[in-house]
Scaffold this active site. Structure first.
Site, PDB file in Angstrom:
ATOM      1  CB  SER A 136      -0.883   0.000   1.261  1.00  0.00           C
ATOM      2  OG  SER A 136      -1.496   1.257   1.463  1.00  0.00           O
ATOM      3  CE1 TYR A 149      -3.928  -1.979   5.133  1.00  0.00           C
ATOM      4  CE2 TYR A 149      -3.106   0.223   4.671  1.00  0.00           C
ATOM      5  CZ  TYR A 149      -3.614  -0.980   4.223  1.00  0.00           C
ATOM      6  OH  TYR A 149      -3.800  -1.181   2.881  1.00  0.00           O
TER       7      TYR A 149
END
Length: 250
Positions: A136, A149
């Site tokens: 990501s 995350y």
């Protein structure tokens, strides 16, 4: 059509979002696809909807449980391409992130990909295969409110680079870093906010291109990375983020 004909591909998290779009594109390129989802019902539904019954199978496994992850590797058998796409995203500040939340996020976003890569390595080496990890832009940037995350996705980038060095020249390893993507995972995060419409506008404002990506746009990059078209690429970190990591307008 023949670009990936005869290749066996395992795409984790392929009953929804980016993973599903990736499985669909691999099928369109002639590959044999192994669909994965958390529930058997989701896997069966995806197989029915994607078609190509002669080139698609599927297995259910909860990647938060290491025993199920290892079982998935056994059931998948020999493969040419592994796409570690399954992941979870829940926005939480570090003060609200307990150890159980940390452990589950790391297990699904990082550990499962490590375990599958290690378990499936013999066939990947034999077939001179490819590992594509989906990270990501949060693995490259610090997103406040998403520390766990971001940590998990940053680790995926480090793992990819190390695998590229360790496994060359037998296996290529690459990493795709999407920016905001219109998936159900993002929609769930948006709905959890106090003002979903404002949250949607905010997500769309992050990329320089002024919108969030479609899952199919990320799938194109994943399939390219796994294909002979990228045969001289390994260790590459490919950002498909609409410019979120390019810099800021001032």
């Amino acid at each position: 059509m023949a670009l990936l004909s005869g290749k066996r591909v395992l795409v984790t998290g392929s009953t929804r979002g980016i993973g599903r779009a990736t499985a669909e594109l691999f099928l369109a390129k002639g590959a044999e696809v192994i669909v994965h989802g958390r529930s058997r019902g989701d896997v069966d539904r995806t197989i029915d909807e994607l078609g190509h019954r002669d080139r698609i199978t599927g297995h259910a496994a909860d990647l938060a449980r290491r025993g199920e992850t290892k079982r998935l590797a056994e059931e998948a058998g020999a493969i040419d391409i592994l796409v570690n796409c399954a992941g979870i995203y829940i926005e939480k500040s570090i003060i609200n992130s307990d150890e159980a939340f940390f452990d589950r996020t790391i297990e699904i976003n990082l550990t499962a990909g490590f375990l599958l890569s290690r378990s499936l390595l013999p066939s990947l080496r034999q077939r001179r295969g490819v590992i594509v990890n989906v990270s990501s832009d949060a693995g490259l940037l610090g997103y406040g409110g998403s520390s766990v995350y971001a940590a998990s996705k940053g680790a995926v980038i480090g793992l990819t680079k190390a695998l590229a060095v360790e496994l060359a020249p037998d296996v290529r390893a690459l990493c795709i870093c999407p920016g905001p993507v219109a998936t159900d995972m993002m929609e769930n995060a948006v709905k959890a906010t106090s003002d979903p419409e404002a949250a949607r506008r905010q997500w769309a404002s992050f990329p320089l291109l002024g919108r969030v990506a479609r899952p199919s746009e990320i799938a194109e990059a994943i399939v390219f990375a796994a294909s002979p078209a990228a045969s001289f690429a390994t260790g590459s970190i490919i950002t498909i983020d609409g410019g979120t990591t390019a810099g800021k307008r001032v």
